[in-house]
Design a protein around this motif. Sequence first.
Motif, PDB file in Angstrom:
ATOM      1  N   ASN A  47       0.990  -3.067   3.393  1.00 29.24           N
ATOM      2  CA  ASN A  47       1.350  -2.702   2.015  1.00 29.24           C
ATOM      3  C   ASN A  47       0.122  -2.580   1.122  1.00 29.24           C
ATOM      4  O   ASN A  47       0.207  -2.785  -0.090  1.00 29.24           O
ATOM      5  CB  ASN A  47       2.321  -3.748   1.450  1.00 29.24           C
ATOM      6  N   GLN A  49      -1.357   0.017   0.120  1.00 29.46           N
ATOM      7  CA  GLN A  49      -1.149   1.079  -0.879  1.00 29.46           C
ATOM      8  C   GLN A  49      -0.497   0.515  -2.139  1.00 29.46           C
ATOM      9  O   GLN A  49      -0.880   0.853  -3.249  1.00 29.46           O
ATOM     10  CB  GLN A  49      -0.281   2.198  -0.265  1.00 29.46           C
ATOM     11  N   ARG A  50       0.458  -0.368  -1.934  1.00 31.02           N
ATOM     12  CA  ARG A  50       1.145  -1.012  -3.059  1.00 31.02           C
ATOM     13  C   ARG A  50       0.154  -1.881  -3.844  1.00 31.02           C
ATOM     14  O   ARG A  50       0.199  -1.945  -5.064  1.00 31.02           O
ATOM     15  CB  ARG A  50       2.294  -1.856  -2.504  1.00 31.02           C
ATOM     16  N   ILE A  51      -0.747  -2.548  -3.126  1.00 27.73           N
ATOM     17  CA  ILE A  51      -1.736  -3.421  -3.768  1.00 27.73           C
ATOM     18  C   ILE A  51      -2.740  -2.596  -4.570  1.00 27.73           C
ATOM     19  O   ILE A  51      -3.124  -2.982  -5.672  1.00 27.73           O
ATOM     20  CB  ILE A  51      -2.449  -4.302  -2.721  1.00 27.73           C
ATOM     21  N   HIS A  53      -2.341   0.062  -6.155  1.00 26.01           N
ATOM     22  CA  HIS A  53      -1.752   0.550  -7.406  1.00 26.01           C
ATOM     23  C   HIS A  53      -1.263  -0.586  -8.300  1.00 26.01           C
ATOM     24  O   HIS A  53      -0.690  -0.339  -9.352  1.00 26.01           O
ATOM     25  CB  HIS A  53      -0.597   1.513  -7.113  1.00 26.01           C
ATOM     26  N   SER A  54      -1.528  -1.813  -7.866  1.00 24.36           N
ATOM     27  CA  SER A  54      -1.109  -2.986  -8.624  1.00 24.36           C
ATOM     28  C   SER A  54      -2.199  -3.367  -9.625  1.00 24.36           C
ATOM     29  O   SER A  54      -3.390  -3.214  -9.353  1.00 24.36           O
ATOM     30  CB  SER A  54      -0.861  -4.141  -7.651  1.00 24.36           C
ATOM     31  N   ARG A  57      -5.013  -5.841  -8.282  1.00 23.53           N
ATOM     32  CA  ARG A  57      -5.845  -5.404  -7.151  1.00 23.53           C
ATOM     33  C   ARG A  57      -7.121  -6.231  -7.026  1.00 23.53           C
ATOM     34  O   ARG A  57      -7.484  -6.667  -5.935  1.00 23.53           O
ATOM     35  CB  ARG A  57      -6.199  -3.921  -7.315  1.00 23.53           C
ATOM     36  N   LEU A 123       4.198  -8.929  -5.747  1.00 25.66           N
ATOM     37  CA  LEU A 123       4.203  -7.602  -5.127  1.00 25.66           C
ATOM     38  C   LEU A 123       5.612  -7.097  -4.831  1.00 25.66           C
ATOM     39  O   LEU A 123       5.836  -5.893  -4.785  1.00 25.66           O
ATOM     40  CB  LEU A 123       3.419  -7.609  -3.815  1.00 25.66           C
ATOM     41  N   SER A 124       6.539  -8.018  -4.608  1.00 27.22           N
ATOM     42  CA  SER A 124       7.923  -7.668  -4.264  1.00 27.22           C
ATOM     43  C   SER A 124       7.977  -6.701  -3.081  1.00 27.22           C
ATOM     44  O   SER A 124       8.522  -5.605  -3.178  1.00 27.22           O
ATOM     45  CB  SER A 124       8.651  -7.073  -5.471  1.00 27.22           C
ATOM     46  N   ILE A 125       7.426  -7.101  -1.977  1.00 31.03           N
ATOM     47  CA  ILE A 125       7.412  -6.270  -0.773  1.00 31.03           C
ATOM     48  C   ILE A 125       8.818  -6.244  -0.187  1.00 31.03           C
ATOM     49  O   ILE A 125       9.423  -7.299   0.022  1.00 31.03           O
ATOM     50  CB  ILE A 125       6.406  -6.824   0.265  1.00 31.03           C
TER      51      ILE A 125
END
Length: 190
Positions: A47, A49-51, A53-54, A57, A123-125
């Motif tokens: 994940n 990619q999610r990080i 855009h967080s 980061r 992050l709510s993965i």
Amino acid sequence: MKKVLLFIAFLFIADTNFARDKPRDAYQNYLYSLNLVSKLFSTLTENAQRITHSPDRIKFANFAVMFNKKAKVLIINQNNLINLINKGGFKDHHFPNSLRVMQTNVADLEKILLANRPLVDHLSIPNFNSAEVYDKLNFRIYENDELISQAPKNKGNKAFKRKVLDNLSQSVVILNECHGKVAALYSKIK
């Protein structure tokens, strides 16, 4: 009658081998905890990619750097402890000091993981529950001098020595794996 005896034998074998969870000892708990940490970093790397855009980061990058620094020191300490045990057993006068250094590093690694749990939770993965990892962390074997208290009781016990050495060797392998996963994570989010 033969069918009934075969059925009873099958039930006995199934009950003793498969039905019950076998309790893990403290050494297996430590390895299990390290495997959970490896799972955590696999999930974070997947994940990345999610990080990126967080807004957190940079915090994740710092988490990765801190974890890898402590993991590398722990790998070196565990290798040193393996060498000490192989050379002089538990009676080597350097053993308690080396073990205490390792215990400090294990405690620091656990603190790093627990301090950054809110980042992971935030992050709510999807399909990932951090409680499955964090609530099962158990590094107790390398806390409170438990191994130092067990060593005198097991002097000359080759099975105990082998168990400790195997545990330390396997943990070095898992920590190296975690180190690689964290490095991959860091390269994707920096």
